[in-house]
Design an enzyme around this catalytic site. Structure first.
Site, PDB file in Angstrom:
ATOM      1  N   ASP A 148       0.831  -1.198   0.000  1.00 21.20           N
ATOM      2  CA  ASP A 148       0.000   0.000   0.000  1.00 21.20           C
ATOM      3  C   ASP A 148       0.869   1.253   0.000  1.00 21.20           C
ATOM      4  O   ASP A 148       2.007   1.237   0.491  1.00 21.20           O
ATOM      5  CB  ASP A 148      -0.915   0.029   1.230  1.00 21.20           C
ATOM      6  CG  ASP A 148      -1.948  -1.081   1.208  1.00 21.20           C
ATOM      7  OD1 ASP A 148      -2.341  -1.482   0.098  1.00 21.20           O
ATOM      8  OD2 ASP A 148      -2.348  -1.553   2.286  1.00 21.20           O
TER       9      ASP A 148
ATOM     10  N   ASP B 218       2.279   7.007   8.676  1.00 24.98           N
ATOM     11  CA  ASP B 218       2.500   5.560   8.813  1.00 24.98           C
ATOM     12  C   ASP B 218       3.890   5.289   9.386  1.00 24.98           C
ATOM     13  O   ASP B 218       4.059   4.493  10.313  1.00 24.98           O
ATOM     14  CB  ASP B 218       2.401   4.874   7.438  1.00 24.98           C
ATOM     15  CG  ASP B 218       0.986   4.748   6.913  1.00 24.98           C
ATOM     16  OD1 ASP B 218       0.095   4.414   7.698  1.00 24.98           O
ATOM     17  OD2 ASP B 218       0.787   4.974   5.707  1.00 24.98           O
TER      18      ASP B 218
ATOM     19  N   GLU C 281       3.293  -3.793   9.423  1.00 26.05           N
ATOM     20  CA  GLU C 281       2.921  -3.571   8.027  1.00 26.05           C
ATOM     21  C   GLU C 281       3.959  -2.722   7.303  1.00 26.05           C
ATOM     22  O   GLU C 281       4.127  -2.832   6.092  1.00 26.05           O
ATOM     23  CB  GLU C 281       1.551  -2.866   7.958  1.00 26.05           C
ATOM     24  CG  GLU C 281       1.088  -2.621   6.531  1.00 26.05           C
ATOM     25  CD  GLU C 281      -0.204  -1.838   6.449  1.00 26.05           C
ATOM     26  OE1 GLU C 281      -0.748  -1.728   5.343  1.00 26.05           O
ATOM     27  OE2 GLU C 281      -0.668  -1.327   7.488  1.00 26.05           O
ATOM     28  N   GLU C 282       4.668  -1.888   8.045  1.00 28.37           N
ATOM     29  CA  GLU C 282       5.589  -0.945   7.416  1.00 28.37           C
ATOM     30  C   GLU C 282       6.999  -1.493   7.220  1.00 28.37           C
ATOM     31  O   GLU C 282       7.865  -0.790   6.703  1.00 28.37           O
ATOM     32  CB  GLU C 282       5.656   0.338   8.255  1.00 28.37           C
ATOM     33  CG  GLU C 282       4.312   0.976   8.540  1.00 28.37           C
ATOM     34  CD  GLU C 282       3.497   1.263   7.288  1.00 28.37           C
ATOM     35  OE1 GLU C 282       4.099   1.596   6.242  1.00 28.37           O
ATOM     36  OE2 GLU C 282       2.256   1.127   7.338  1.00 28.37           O
TER      37      GLU C 282
ATOM     38  N   ASP D  44      -0.371  -3.171  12.889  1.00 27.77           N
ATOM     39  CA  ASP D  44      -0.638  -2.224  11.803  1.00 27.77           C
ATOM     40  C   ASP D  44      -0.592  -0.867  12.495  1.00 27.77           C
ATOM     41  O   ASP D  44      -1.529  -0.495  13.206  1.00 27.77           O
ATOM     42  CB  ASP D  44      -2.009  -2.471  11.177  1.00 27.77           C
ATOM     43  CG  ASP D  44      -2.310  -1.493  10.040  1.00 27.77           C
ATOM     44  OD1 ASP D  44      -1.543  -0.524   9.860  1.00 27.77           O
ATOM     45  OD2 ASP D  44      -3.321  -1.689   9.346  1.00 27.77           O
TER      46      ASP D  44
ATOM     47  N   LEU E  29      -0.911   2.254  11.653  1.00 29.96           N
ATOM     48  CA  LEU E  29      -1.945   3.248  11.381  1.00 29.96           C
ATOM     49  C   LEU E  29      -2.893   2.722  10.313  1.00 29.96           C
ATOM     50  O   LEU E  29      -2.725   2.973   9.123  1.00 29.96           O
ATOM     51  CB  LEU E  29      -1.335   4.581  10.946  1.00 29.96           C
ATOM     52  CG  LEU E  29      -2.312   5.755  11.074  1.00 29.96           C
ATOM     53  CD1 LEU E  29      -2.590   6.067  12.546  1.00 29.96           C
ATOM     54  CD2 LEU E  29      -1.786   6.995  10.381  1.00 29.96           C
ATOM     55  N   ASP E  30      -3.891   1.997  10.750  1.00 32.78           N
ATOM     56  CA  ASP E  30      -4.910   1.471   9.851  1.00 32.78           C
ATOM     57  C   ASP E  30      -5.783   2.609   9.322  1.00 32.78           C
ATOM     58  O   ASP E  30      -6.157   3.505  10.064  1.00 32.78           O
ATOM     59  CB  ASP E  30      -5.786   0.472  10.612  1.00 32.78           C
ATOM     60  CG  ASP E  30      -6.915  -0.065   9.763  1.00 32.78           C
ATOM     61  OD1 ASP E  30      -6.635  -0.860   8.845  1.00 32.78           O
ATOM     62  OD2 ASP E  30      -8.071   0.320  10.014  1.00 32.78           O
TER      63      ASP E  30
ATOM     64  N   GLU F 248      -3.726  -7.881  11.085  1.00 35.11           N
ATOM     65  CA  GLU F 248      -5.042  -7.258  10.940  1.00 35.11           C
ATOM     66  C   GLU F 248      -6.162  -8.271  11.185  1.00 35.11           C
ATOM     67  O   GLU F 248      -6.950  -8.123  12.115  1.00 35.11           O
ATOM     68  CB  GLU F 248      -5.182  -6.628   9.546  1.00 35.11           C
ATOM     69  CG  GLU F 248      -4.280  -5.429   9.326  1.00 35.11           C
ATOM     70  CD  GLU F 248      -4.364  -4.856   7.916  1.00 35.11           C
ATOM     71  OE1 GLU F 248      -4.153  -3.642   7.768  1.00 35.11           O
ATOM     72  OE2 GLU F 248      -4.636  -5.626   6.966  1.00 35.11           O
TER      73      GLU F 248
END
Length: 352
Positions: free
Chosen positions: A66, A72, A94-95, A113, A115-116, A280
């Protein structure tokens, strides 16, 4: 001793829950660290443009594929740095492409995650942080991706923080799902609901209708039956919601009921949906099950799925147990009759 009528804060609640148990004590410490960090993130989110161009794209994609926003990366760094003071052996985010080593003596793993819903930063729509706490597996390098290739049922705790009109923390340590609200003056999370339960029969569903043409016929049939309302096989009108921030969708469902769907579809890269299993879907599944709901990939509980890679995506359906069960029945149904039979012929599928 806690005064009987005094609102219970998170740290006090976790201290009482942990007692003298070493594993619980490690989980309590880690949740408290995450909560304090999320309170700092909340202040940053609340500042909005006053804190800089937090919604600006960095011109890169994160490990999940993404577009990466400035905030983020900031949130990811804040969480990683804070967890260095907790008994956490490794962090998956996620990052980051791969798991990151933290405390070599740590007994836990954390997946986040940071910052969803970050695509909503500039529009002042609720965003959030999702976290999963797991035991450190034996015989595996805890800083390897392989350490996280375990089913979600092994989670020791999971939660999310939603940065909305108020800052809410939803947490499970395997004894139900609890709701806390941040007191901005005391900088503490105060418990407001000790036993969140998903209302079973709300007439709401959340899905991105713009992808309708890409869906499997079974998903289209399910949504068509909802949209048909009182004139369709369900015999009731339904409202659709779509925020594009999963924590906000989940929070509404925990409070009001309903069902969330992010199915796989025919677009390139979307065959397995877009929701990441490890940080998630799995934590959201734990939260939902502990609140009397369910989370499924359309066939099985997401808590029973074993990841094959760190950033693996899965289709996701969560919410009221009866509604998730019904979606699974649609997805397993033979729809060979659907082009010729009237809508009311599907009543058996809906009520089984």
């Amino acid at each position: 001793m806690v005064e009987e009528n005094r609102p219970l804060d998170l740290a006090t609640r976790l201290d009482a829950w942990a007692g003298e148990d070493a594993t619980r004590g490690a989980v309590a410490t880690t949740v408290n660290v995450l909560a304090r960090t999320c309170a700092e993130i909340a202040a940053l989110v609340a500042a909005g443009p006053l804190a800089g161009s937090l919604g600006a794209s960095r011109g890169e994609e994160n490990a999940g594929g993404d577009a990466q926003k400035e905030l983020d990366v900031i949130c990811d760094n804040m969480i990683a740095e804070a967890l260095r003071g907790a008994p956490v052996a490794a962090l998956a985010s996620e990052e980051a492409d791969h798991a990151v080593a933290l405390d070599p003596e740590g007994t836990l793993l954390v997946a986040v995650d940071p910052l969803d819903g970050s695509s909503n930063i500039d529009t002042n729509v609720s965003v959030g942080t999702i976290f999963s706490i797991r035991p450190r597996p034996e015989g595996v390098d805890p800083a390897s991706d392989a350490a996280f290739m375990r089913p979600g049922r092994e989670q020791l705790a999971a939660g999310y923080v939603v940065y909305g009109p108020h800052v809410a923390l939803v947490l499970t340590v395997g004894e139900g799902t609890e709701l806390y609200v941040l007191d901005p003056e005391r900088r503490k999370f105060i418990r407001t609901d000790a036993a969140l339960a998903v209302p079973p029969q709300a007439r709401e569903f959340a899905i991105n209708m713009s992808n309708y043409r890409h869906w499997d016929d079974r998903i289209r049939t399910y949504v068509d039956d909802l949209v048909a309302g009182k004139d369709g096989p369900r015999g009731e009108d339904y409202n659709m919601r779509w925020i594009a921030s999963m924590v906000a969708e989940a929070h509404r469902i925990l409070v009001r009921g309903g069902v969330f769907l992010y199915p796989g579809d025919a677009r390139k890269g979307y065959a397995s949906g877009r929701i990441r299993l490890v940080y998630e879907a799995a934590p959201m599944g734990f939260i939902m099950e502990q609140a009397g709901g369910r989370a499924s990939d359309g066939k099985n509980s997401v808590l029973d799925l074993v990841p094959e890679k760190l950033h693996q995506r899965v289709p996701l359906v969560f919410g009221s147990r009866v509604k998730v069960d019904r979606v699974e029945r649609y997805l397993s149904a033979d729809l060979g009759w659907s082009d010729k039979s009237p809508l009311f012929s599907r009543r058996g599928l809906l009520t089984v």
